[in-house]
Each structure stands twice: as C-alpha cells, then as structure tokens.
Design a protein around this motif. Structure first.
Motif, mmCIF file in Angstrom:
data_model
loop_
_atom_site.group_PDB
_atom_site.id
_atom_site.type_symbol
_atom_site.label_atom_id
_atom_site.label_comp_id
_atom_site.label_asym_id
_atom_site.label_seq_id
_atom_site.Cartn_x
_atom_site.Cartn_y
_atom_site.Cartn_z
ATOM 1 N N ALA A 17 -19.743 -1.629 -4.836
ATOM 2 C CA ALA A 17 -18.961 -0.505 -5.363
ATOM 3 C C ALA A 17 -18.061 0.069 -4.276
ATOM 4 N N ARG A 18 -18.589 0.166 -3.068
ATOM 5 C CA ARG A 18 -17.810 0.707 -1.953
ATOM 6 C C ARG A 18 -16.606 -0.190 -1.668
ATOM 7 N N GLU A 19 -16.858 -1.474 -1.684
ATOM 8 C CA GLU A 19 -15.789 -2.417 -1.379
ATOM 9 C C GLU A 19 -14.673 -2.318 -2.429
ATOM 10 N N ASP A 20 -15.074 -2.284 -3.690
ATOM 11 C CA ASP A 20 -14.075 -2.187 -4.767
ATOM 12 C C ASP A 20 -13.291 -0.878 -4.652
ATOM 13 N N ALA A 21 -14.018 0.208 -4.366
ATOM 14 C CA ALA A 21 -13.362 1.514 -4.304
ATOM 15 C C ALA A 21 -12.346 1.559 -3.162
ATOM 16 N N LEU A 22 -12.737 0.972 -2.040
ATOM 17 C CA LEU A 22 -11.822 0.959 -0.891
ATOM 18 C C LEU A 22 -10.574 0.132 -1.198
ATOM 19 N N LEU A 23 -10.799 -1.006 -1.797
ATOM 20 C CA LEU A 23 -9.673 -1.889 -2.092
ATOM 21 C C LEU A 23 -8.710 -1.234 -3.078
ATOM 22 N N VAL A 24 -9.256 -0.693 -4.152
ATOM 23 C CA VAL A 24 -8.409 -0.068 -5.170
ATOM 24 C C VAL A 24 -7.734 1.181 -4.600
ATOM 25 N N GLY A 25 -8.496 1.929 -3.811
ATOM 26 C CA GLY A 25 -7.921 3.136 -3.197
ATOM 27 C C GLY A 25 -6.728 2.785 -2.330
ATOM 28 N N ALA A 26 -6.865 1.717 -1.550
ATOM 29 C CA ALA A 26 -5.758 1.299 -0.686
ATOM 30 C C ALA A 26 -4.580 0.812 -1.527
ATOM 31 N N ALA A 27 -4.885 0.113 -2.609
ATOM 32 C CA ALA A 27 -3.816 -0.424 -3.453
ATOM 33 C C ALA A 27 -3.046 0.687 -4.150
ATOM 34 N N LEU A 28 -3.727 1.797 -4.392
ATOM 35 C CA LEU A 28 -3.063 2.890 -5.113
ATOM 36 C C LEU A 28 -2.335 3.854 -4.186
ATOM 37 N N LEU A 29 -2.366 3.576 -2.900
ATOM 38 C CA LEU A 29 -1.610 4.454 -1.996
ATOM 39 C C LEU A 29 -0.137 4.369 -2.338
ATOM 40 N N ALA A 30 0.525 5.500 -2.247
ATOM 41 C CA ALA A 30 1.962 5.494 -2.482
ATOM 42 C C ALA A 30 2.651 4.741 -1.357
ATOM 43 N N ASP A 31 3.801 4.154 -1.698
ATOM 44 C CA ASP A 31 4.562 3.448 -0.673
ATOM 45 C C ASP A 31 5.088 4.404 0.400
ATOM 46 N N ASP A 32 5.262 5.640 -0.004
ATOM 47 C CA ASP A 32 5.795 6.633 0.926
ATOM 48 C C ASP A 32 4.645 7.195 1.758
ATOM 49 N N PRO A 33 4.684 6.976 3.068
ATOM 50 C CA PRO A 33 3.569 7.413 3.900
ATOM 51 C C PRO A 33 3.324 8.914 3.825
ATOM 52 N N SER A 34 4.364 9.692 3.478
ATOM 53 C CA SER A 34 4.172 11.142 3.449
ATOM 54 C C SER A 34 3.249 11.550 2.315
ATOM 55 N N LEU A 35 3.017 10.628 1.361
ATOM 56 C CA LEU A 35 2.105 10.940 0.271
ATOM 57 C C LEU A 35 0.743 10.291 0.492
#
Lengths: 167, 390
Positions: free
Chosen positions: B40-58
């Motif tokens: 679960a941790r691995e999936d959450a980390l992966l999805v969390g990273a994938a959902l980061l906005a392209d704009d670093p300020s967000l």
C-alpha cells in the motif's frame, strides 16, 4: 460586489483559492489549467447557497469534479502551449518514487477512467485533506475513505505496471 | 483476530491515530499485514508522485512527503490570489451585464430595451468602425430610389480592406453626430446547444470544419445572433453643429432622408482554449444590406465624403470602391495588421494578418453570406480551414 453573489465570496476565495488550485492541479498537472478550473468553481460557488461551514469541502469536491471533467472531455491545453520538456525528465524525487512524465500522463489518463468517487477521494486525499474531511465532503464513512483511496491507487498502479510490462 | 481491511492499512500510513489500537497492534506483528502495508505504501508513493503538478510551485511540502503522511499538502506558493480575485470579479461583472441584457431583452418590447443594452449599442454606434461602415454602405450605394419606398442600395457581395492610421481612428466621424440612429431590431446574441438549434435560429447551416489546426481541440461552442436592423435619419442641422459649421451645406433633399441597414442573422462556432480565450472562430453572417427612402446617392456620397473629420486617405479609399454597392469595407488599423488578397472557394477573399502573427483570419462573401475564419492560428491554417469548410 456584483448583485446576486454571496457576500462572503471574497473571504472564502482568499482562504480557499490555493487549495482549490492545488486539487485541480493534482488532476490536470498544470498550474495554468488548474487556475482556470478554480475560476469556474468559484463562479459557481459565488451564486450558490452552500453554507459557509461546508464551503471548503464543497469547493474541493467541485475542483476535483471540474478538473476530471476537463480531463475526460479532452479540454486540455493545446499541445503547442505545453511547456517544452524532455520526455526523459523525471518528477521531483519524492521518497524514492521516481516517475517519468510519460508515467504521469498515463496515470492522469487512467484517473479519468476510474469510478468518479474513487478518483475524487484519491485526489482530495493527495491534496492534503484529512480522512475526516474527505469523508464529510463525499458523504462517506471515515472508515471507507481508506478503502476507496486504496482501490484507486491499486488501479492506477496496475495501469502503470501494464504499460511497463508492454514497453 | 481477523486482518484489518486494506482501507484500515491505508489509513495507518496517513493517520495512524485514526486506526484502532487493536488493529495497530495486530499489524505490528502480522507478516501478512506488514506485506500488504508495504504494498500500500509503495502504491501510494508512486501515485502521489505521479499526481504532482508539473509546476514545482504547486508541489508538496517535502517535509511531509517522506513522513507519516503519504499525501501532499495544498501548499501553493507563488499563486497570485489578488490577480485571481480580480479575474473572477471581472468575469462576474461581465456575466451580470450579459444576464441583465438577456433579461431585459426578454421582457421589454423592441425599442424599449434596457438602458444597459441601449448604452452598449449607442457606444457601438459611436465606434468609428461602425460609422465608417455605415458611411461606406451609404456612399458606395449607387442607385437612386423612388421616394416613399425602401430601395436596396447596398448588398455585400465582397469585402475589401480599408487601412486606417490608428491616429485617424479617433478622428473618424460618429454616425450619430449627423442624425438620429435608431435600432429597429437590436442584436440578441445567445448560445445554442447544437447545430440544429443554430440552423433553426438563423436559417444558416453550421459549416463543418474538416481538419482542426494543431492546438485547436474539442467541440466548439455555438453562438447565434438575430437579424439586426437600424435606421439612420440624416439631420443637416445636427451635422452642421457637429462640424461646428465647417461642413458644406447639405444639398436639398438630403435633410431628413432615411437609410435602413440590416445585417444577420449569423452564427459562430468558437473553439476555446483552457484559459477561455477563443482559439479559433468560424463565423457565418448574412451580409449587411442598406436601403433608402429615396435620395440622390451621388449627391449624398459627395456630401458625406466632403465632411470634415473623415480623414482624406479614408475618403480616398472609400471613393475607390466600385460604385455598385456590393463591396463591404473591412477596417484594419495600419499599426496592427496587414491585408492581402486571396481566394476561398473561388471567391475573392481578404487575408488579415496581425503583426506578430498572434491573430490571423480570412474573410469572404459567398452567396450573400459573410464567412470568416480566424483566431490564434497561422494565416495558412486559417486559409486551410476556410478552404476545407463543407
């Protein structure tokens, strides 16, 4: 203030705008598009009678839904406006999870195909809302928020694995 | 004890305090649950990273990303909340104006439209562009008409550009300064849901666009406008006052003469970018026509073109139009655009190219209907779309 608009709009806007943009940006991946979505959301909210106490949750859910609608309808920023980025570039390294831009694109495409409640719960949770906030916003029990988010993450992970194995 | 659910394990990653003590104690010693927790941790980390906005300020607050919470915060440094609020305020004010106009248009009889609408159209009529089109429609008309009847004097069959120095734009005469302008049928612009509704409202078929230019995507919005008609009554005294006595004496018969102009109905397909800016617009409008109750047009034309305030180069260009009453002038500010002549579907067309290439478009008249394709597309793309319309 424009007639017919709720009097607390500016106060709510100033408090909630960053979060609404952040929620939409989780879905769309682009700050510019997220700000467009935030405008749509606040326009609707401004003419609504949502109780002030429920505004934050309402706005977050509306941001997620509106952004998902944009994602599904293909109303994406024209490709010519996309920032020129190398396809090999990677997202910021977060706790050892290294995700390429292509994988992020796939995750967003898969997000648009998830059951709507799963997608919204996932986006809200990853935007920093607590389990209690997500539960209240989506009319779920706090216990089922974890289940809903877990299913969504599992589905997205499978989508990434499917592509990884076919590459 | 039964294993806690996947949902409970997921919450344990984010909010351990929200999980019952018994469940936490179980997981700490259960290899099955620890394995599921790791997945679960691995999936959450992966999805969390994938959902980061392209704009670093967000991006998330990094201090939380590696901690007990696997989900981000709503940190959004660098957002200009003041600018965003201003944008929303402007949109709401515009929406309210539009709603007021629609509401007033729905309940008031023609001629008694809301002050807001009247004011907007008075302003539009004062616009030099409208005045020049009006003057041009009159002066390019050739046929004299019998008194008492409305005779057609102008029917747009082609367009031609008039280039105006931006400094002269402000000097152009206002039509209302030479008489009374009154709307017989004011414009009513509204959105319609589909092509069938647009056709029913306008009698015009919605043109089918073949291939969309790169960057123009999705389904277009559809806007229709009714047939607009306005009447102008020439007032020699008013014209003399407006020109402070420097106008030539109006020829006998011109004072009190009336001109009626119609345009529309029309429709527009609008492809919008994510920011709400039109990416491309395809327009069809029944071309303007002008009618008169009967006036010797050569006399009227000579008088109007001799009025002070009409810049000499504009008067010269208007005079150069053929006197057959079929050429509609397209006003182009010389500092913003250049024009060139081309052909679309066998008809002469005017290509308008904005300096800097930000906005381009092409205009032509076909069977009494003005067609236009334009937007933030290249001139070649505008031409390609225009030539591919079905």
């Amino acid at each position: 203030m424009v007639a017919g608009v709720r009097p607390d709009l500016e106060q709510v806007f100033r408090e909630a705008y960053p979060r609404v943009v952040a929620v939409a940006a989780r879905v769309l991946g682009s700050r510019g598009e997220a700000e467009d979505v935030a405008q749509e959301v606040f326009l609707t909210f401004g003419r609504s009678s949502v109780p002030a106490g429920e505004a934050a949750g309402w706005l977050s859910v509306a941001a997620a839904h509106t952004a998902l609608n944009h994602l599904r309808s293909g109303r994406r920023r024209a490709s010519r406006e996309e920032a020129a980025v190398s396809p090999d570039a990677v997202a910021p390294d977060v706790a050892d999870a290294v995700v390429t831009l292509e994988e992020r694109r796939r995750v967003r495409a898969a997000l648009a195909t998830l059951p709507r409640k799963q997608a919204v719960a996932l986006v809200l949770r990853h935007s920093g809302l607590s389990y209690a906030e997500v539960a209240a916003a989506l009319d779920l029990s706090p216990g089922s928020v974890g289940t809903t988010v877990r299913r969504a993450e599992s589905a997205l992970r499978k989508e990434l694995n499917r592509h990884a194995s076919s590459d | 004890m039964r294993h806690p659910t996947d949902g409970t394990l997921r919450r344990l990653l984010d909010e351990p305090a929200g999980v019952a003590d018994a469940d936490r104690a179980h997981v700490a010693t259960c290899q099955v649950c620890l394995t599921a927790l790791a997945a679960a941790r691995e999936d959450a980390l992966l999805v969390g990273a994938a959902l980061l906005a392209d704009d670093p300020s967000l991006a998330d607050d990094p201090s939380l990303a590696g901690g007990s919470s696997l989900a981000g915060t709503s940190s959004a440094a660098g957002l200009d909340v003041d600018a965003a609020w201003s944008r929303l305020s402007r949109t709401m004010a515009a929406d309210e104006q539009a709603a007021a106009d629609r509401a007033s248009g729905a309940v008031l009889p023609i001629g008694k439209q809301s002050k807001a609408r009247q004011s907007r159209w008075r302003k539009a009529l004062r616009s030099p562009v409208i005045a020049v089109v009006g003057v041009a429609a009159i002066v390019t008309g050739a046929s004299a008409a019998a008194a008492g009847d409305w005779f057609p004097i102008f029917r747009a069959e082609r367009v031609a550009p008039i280039t105006i120095d931006p400094a002269d734009l402000g000097k152009l005469p206002e039509l209302g300064a030479y008489g009374e302008v009154r709307f017989i049928k004011p414009p009513d612009v509204r959105k319609v849901p589909d092509a069938a509704a647009a056709r029913e409202a306008t009698g015009l078929a919605v043109p089918l666009v073949g291939e969309l230019p790169r960057g123009v995507t999705g389904e277009p919005g559809l806007i229709v406008v009714n047939q607009v008609s306005a009447q102008f009554t020439f007032d020699a005294a008013k014209a003399a006052a407006a020109t402070q006595g420097s106008a030539p004496t109006a020829p006998a018969g011109l004072d009190g003469s009336q001109f009626r102009m119609t345009a529309g109905p029309g429709l527009a397909q609008v492809w919008t970018e994510a920011r709400g800016v039109p990416a491309m617009v395809v327009v069809r409008v029944v071309a303007p026509k002008a009618y008169s109750t009967g006036v010797p047009f050569e006399m009227a034309r000579d008088y109007l073109l001799a009025l002070p305030g009409l810049p000499a180069n504009v008067a010269k260009q208007l005079r150069a139009f053929t006197a057959d009453g079929t050429t509609l002038p397209v006003i182009v500010s010389s500092d913003e655009g250049v024009t060139s002549q081309t052909q679309v579907r066998g008809r002469p067309a005017t290509l308008l190219t904005n300096r800097g290439n930000a906005l381009n478009g092409v205009v032509w008249v076909e069977d009494g209907v003005i067609n236009a394709v334009g937007g933030s597309i290249s001139a070649d793309e505008a031409l390609s779309v225009a030539r591919g319309l079905r």
